[in-house]
Design an enzyme around this catalytic site. Sequence first.
Site, PDB file in Angstrom:
ATOM      1  CB  CYS A  97      -8.802  -2.622   4.587  1.00  0.00           C
ATOM      2  SG  CYS A  97      -9.520  -4.176   4.069  1.00  0.00           S
ATOM      3  CD  GLU A 126      -5.270  -0.432   2.987  1.00  0.00           C
ATOM      4  OE1 GLU A 126      -5.179  -1.527   3.592  1.00  0.00           O
ATOM      5  OE2 GLU A 126      -5.886  -0.295   1.910  1.00  0.00           O
ATOM      6  NE  ARG A 141      -3.714  -2.329  -0.002  1.00  0.00           N
ATOM      7  CZ  ARG A 141      -3.399  -3.370  -0.787  1.00  0.00           C
ATOM      8  NH1 ARG A 141      -2.382  -3.319  -1.637  1.00  0.00           N
ATOM      9  NH2 ARG A 141      -4.115  -4.460  -0.764  1.00  0.00           N
TER      10      ARG A 141
HETATM   11  C1  LIG Z   1     -15.520   0.155  -0.357  1.00  0.00           C
HETATM   12  C2  LIG Z   1     -14.033   0.296  -0.540  1.00  0.00           C
HETATM   13  C3  LIG Z   1     -13.277  -0.804  -0.912  1.00  0.00           C
HETATM   14  C4  LIG Z   1     -11.896  -0.692  -1.073  1.00  0.00           C
HETATM   15  N1  LIG Z   1     -11.186  -1.788  -1.457  1.00  0.00           N
HETATM   16  C5  LIG Z   1      -9.850  -1.691  -1.640  1.00  0.00           C
HETATM   17  C6  LIG Z   1      -9.093  -2.830  -2.065  1.00  0.00           C
HETATM   18  O1  LIG Z   1      -9.612  -3.920  -2.276  1.00  0.00           O
HETATM   19  N2  LIG Z   1      -7.756  -2.675  -2.220  1.00  0.00           N
HETATM   20  C7  LIG Z   1      -7.127  -1.494  -2.007  1.00  0.00           C
HETATM   21  O2  LIG Z   1      -5.902  -1.412  -2.180  1.00  0.00           O
HETATM   22  N3  LIG Z   1      -7.825  -0.401  -1.619  1.00  0.00           N
HETATM   23  C8  LIG Z   1      -9.166  -0.464  -1.436  1.00  0.00           C
HETATM   24  N4  LIG Z   1      -9.868   0.641  -1.038  1.00  0.00           N
HETATM   25  C9  LIG Z   1      -9.149   1.897  -0.735  1.00  0.00           C
HETATM   26  C10 LIG Z   1      -9.065   2.888  -1.916  1.00  0.00           C
HETATM   27  O3  LIG Z   1     -10.109   2.688  -2.823  1.00  0.00           O
HETATM   28  C11 LIG Z   1      -7.732   2.794  -2.652  1.00  0.00           C
HETATM   29  O4  LIG Z   1      -6.647   3.067  -1.795  1.00  0.00           O
HETATM   30  C12 LIG Z   1      -7.692   3.777  -3.843  1.00  0.00           C
HETATM   31  O5  LIG Z   1      -6.621   3.435  -4.651  1.00  0.00           O
HETATM   32  C13 LIG Z   1      -7.567   5.236  -3.408  1.00  0.00           C
HETATM   33  O6  LIG Z   1      -7.732   6.044  -4.565  1.00  0.00           O
HETATM   34  P1  LIG Z   1      -8.361   7.497  -4.467  1.00  0.00           P
HETATM   35  O7  LIG Z   1      -8.312   8.121  -5.792  1.00  0.00           O
HETATM   36  O8  LIG Z   1      -9.699   7.447  -3.828  1.00  0.00           O
HETATM   37  O9  LIG Z   1      -7.314   8.193  -3.496  1.00  0.00           O
HETATM   38  P2  LIG Z   1      -7.617   9.312  -2.403  1.00  0.00           P
HETATM   39  O10 LIG Z   1      -8.368   8.704  -1.266  1.00  0.00           O
HETATM   40  O11 LIG Z   1      -8.188  10.508  -3.033  1.00  0.00           O
HETATM   41  O12 LIG Z   1      -6.142   9.615  -1.907  1.00  0.00           O
HETATM   42  C14 LIG Z   1      -5.392   8.620  -1.226  1.00  0.00           C
HETATM   43  C15 LIG Z   1      -3.956   9.141  -1.048  1.00  0.00           C
HETATM   44  O13 LIG Z   1      -3.355   9.252  -2.329  1.00  0.00           O
HETATM   45  C16 LIG Z   1      -2.914  10.594  -2.558  1.00  0.00           C
HETATM   46  N5  LIG Z   1      -3.149  10.840  -3.987  1.00  0.00           N
HETATM   47  C17 LIG Z   1      -4.308  10.668  -4.675  1.00  0.00           C
HETATM   48  N6  LIG Z   1      -4.113  10.950  -5.970  1.00  0.00           N
HETATM   49  C18 LIG Z   1      -2.811  11.311  -6.096  1.00  0.00           C
HETATM   50  C19 LIG Z   1      -2.002  11.740  -7.190  1.00  0.00           C
HETATM   51  N7  LIG Z   1      -2.486  11.852  -8.423  1.00  0.00           N
HETATM   52  N8  LIG Z   1      -0.708  12.034  -6.953  1.00  0.00           N
HETATM   53  C20 LIG Z   1      -0.181  11.941  -5.700  1.00  0.00           C
HETATM   54  N9  LIG Z   1      -0.902  11.553  -4.635  1.00  0.00           N
HETATM   55  C21 LIG Z   1      -2.191  11.236  -4.832  1.00  0.00           C
HETATM   56  C22 LIG Z   1      -3.763  11.467  -1.635  1.00  0.00           C
HETATM   57  O14 LIG Z   1      -3.100  12.661  -1.296  1.00  0.00           O
HETATM   58  C23 LIG Z   1      -3.907  10.540  -0.433  1.00  0.00           C
HETATM   59  O15 LIG Z   1      -2.744  10.604   0.365  1.00  0.00           O
HETATM   60  C24 LIG Z   1     -11.246   0.554  -0.862  1.00  0.00           C
HETATM   61  C25 LIG Z   1     -12.031   1.679  -0.508  1.00  0.00           C
HETATM   62  C26 LIG Z   1     -13.407   1.551  -0.342  1.00  0.00           C
HETATM   63  C27 LIG Z   1     -14.206   2.770   0.018  1.00  0.00           C
END
Ligand SMILES: Cc1cc2nc3c(=O)[nH]c(=O)nc-3n(C[C@H](O)[C@H](O)[C@H](O)COP(=O)(O)OP(=O)(O)OC[C@H]3O[C@@H](n4cnc5c(N)ncnc54)[C@H](O)[C@@H]3O)c2cc1C
Length: 315
Positions: free
Chosen positions: A238, A309, A182
Site C-alpha cells: 500500500c 506509508e 505503521r
Molecule cells: C506486495 C507487498 C505487500 C505488502 N503488504 C503489507 C501489509 O499487508 N501490511 C503491512 O504493514 N505492510 C505491507 N507491505 C509493506 C512492507 O512489507 C512492510 O512495511 C515491511 O514490514 C517492511 O519491512 P522491510 O524489511 O522490507 O523494511 P524496509 O523497506 O527495508 O525499510 C522500511 C523502513 O524501516 C527502516 N528499517 C528497516 N529495518 C530496520 C531496523 N532493523 N532498524 C531500524 N529501522 C529499520 C528503514 O530504514 C525504512 O525506513 C507490503 C509490501 C509489499 C511489497
Amino acid sequence: MTIPELVKDHLKTQFGERVRFDEPMSAHTTFKVGGPADAYVMAADKNELAALVRQLNKSNVPYLVMGKGSNLLVRDKGIRGVVISLTEGLKTIEQIERTPSAVLVRAMAGAKLAALCRYALQHNLSGMNFALGIPGSVGGAILMNAGASGGAMENVVAGIHILSPDGEIKSIERAALSWSYRGLSFTNDKGAEMDRFIILSGDCLLCPGDRRSLRDSARGIARKRWSAQPGRFPSAGCFFKNPEIGEPAGKLIEMSGLKGFRIGGAEVSEKHANFIINRGRASAGDILELSEKVRGIVYQKFGVKLAPEVKITGE
Ligand SMILES: Cc1cc2nc3c(=O)[nH]c(=O)nc-3n(C[C@H](O)[C@H](O)[C@H](O)COP(=O)(O)OP(=O)(O)OC[C@H]3O[C@@H](n4cnc5c(N)ncnc54)[C@H](O)[C@@H]3O)c2cc1C
C-alpha cells in the site's frame, strides 16, 4: 561522493566482499527502482554493526539501515552515505522462554518476517499468522508496525533490542514502546524521543496453539491476500496510509477513477488502487509524480490529504 577515502578504505578492509560501492538500490527494493548508494554494507553480526555505526558517526558519514526494501522508495539519484543491510547476517530465530501458556521467541532484525511466521507454525504457536504474506524483515516490520488480517506487530512484540547512535546495545521493554498506525517510537532515559536507532531484534510473545486450526487459518489468510493483491508487478504494498476516519485510501483512489492511471512506467493497480506498481520501466520519479497526482486528485474530490506509508528516501 560523501564518503571520505579513509572511511572507504576502512570499509574495504573491514567488510571485503560485503561492501559494494555505487550499488544500485533498484537491486534491493521491491519497487525495483532507486539510484546508487555510495556504499552498501552487509553487516555480519551486531558487534560488527555497532563498530560500523560508531565509525560512521565519528566520520560524520550518514547511514540508513534497511531490511528487505519492501517499504522503501529510493529516489533516482540514490543515497549519499552508507546503506546498511541486516538481512545477510542478523537472522537467528530462537525460543528464549517458555511457560505452559506462553512462548517468547527472539527474532533478529534481519530475519524474514515470513521465516518468523513459518517458525511459529512449525512450533504450533499462535500470534504470527496475521503477518503471513507481508514481505520484509522482522526489523522493518517492527519499525513499521506492520499489520494485516486484523493483527499488527504491536500485538506480539514484548520488547526489543536496539543499537543507539553511539553504538550501544540497549534493551527496551514493551511499556516504553509507543506504537502508532505503521509506526513505532520511544523515548530515552531523559524523556527525549529516540531517532536514528537500529532495531537489532524483537521478542515476540506467542501462545501454544492447535496445529490444525493454525494451519487452516494460515491457508485462509494466504488465499485472501493472493486474491486481493497485484502479485505480478513490483510495488511496495500500500502506497498511502488509510485516513484515520472515513474510507480507506484505496477506496478513495478507486472512487476518484484512478485505477489504471499511469505516468511513465508507474501505474495505479487495477486490482488494488492503493498499490502503485512498476510496469517494468518505471523510475522513482514516475512513481513520485504519480503518487503526487493521486494525492492531488483525491484531495480535490474528497478533501482528504493522503500521507505516504512508503518511506521515501535518497536524492
Ligand atoms: C506486495 C507487498 C505487500 C505488502 N503488504 C503489507 C501489509 O499487508 N501490511 C503491512 O504493514 N505492510 C505491507 N507491505 C509493506 C512492507 O512489507 C512492510 O512495511 C515491511 O514490514 C517492511 O519491512 P522491510 O524489511 O522490507 O523494511 P524496509 O523497506 O527495508 O525499510 C522500511 C523502513 O524501516 C527502516 N528499517 C528497516 N529495518 C530496520 C531496523 N532493523 N532498524 C531500524 N529501522 C529499520 C528503514 O530504514 C525504512 O525506513 C507490503 C509490501 C509489499 C511489497
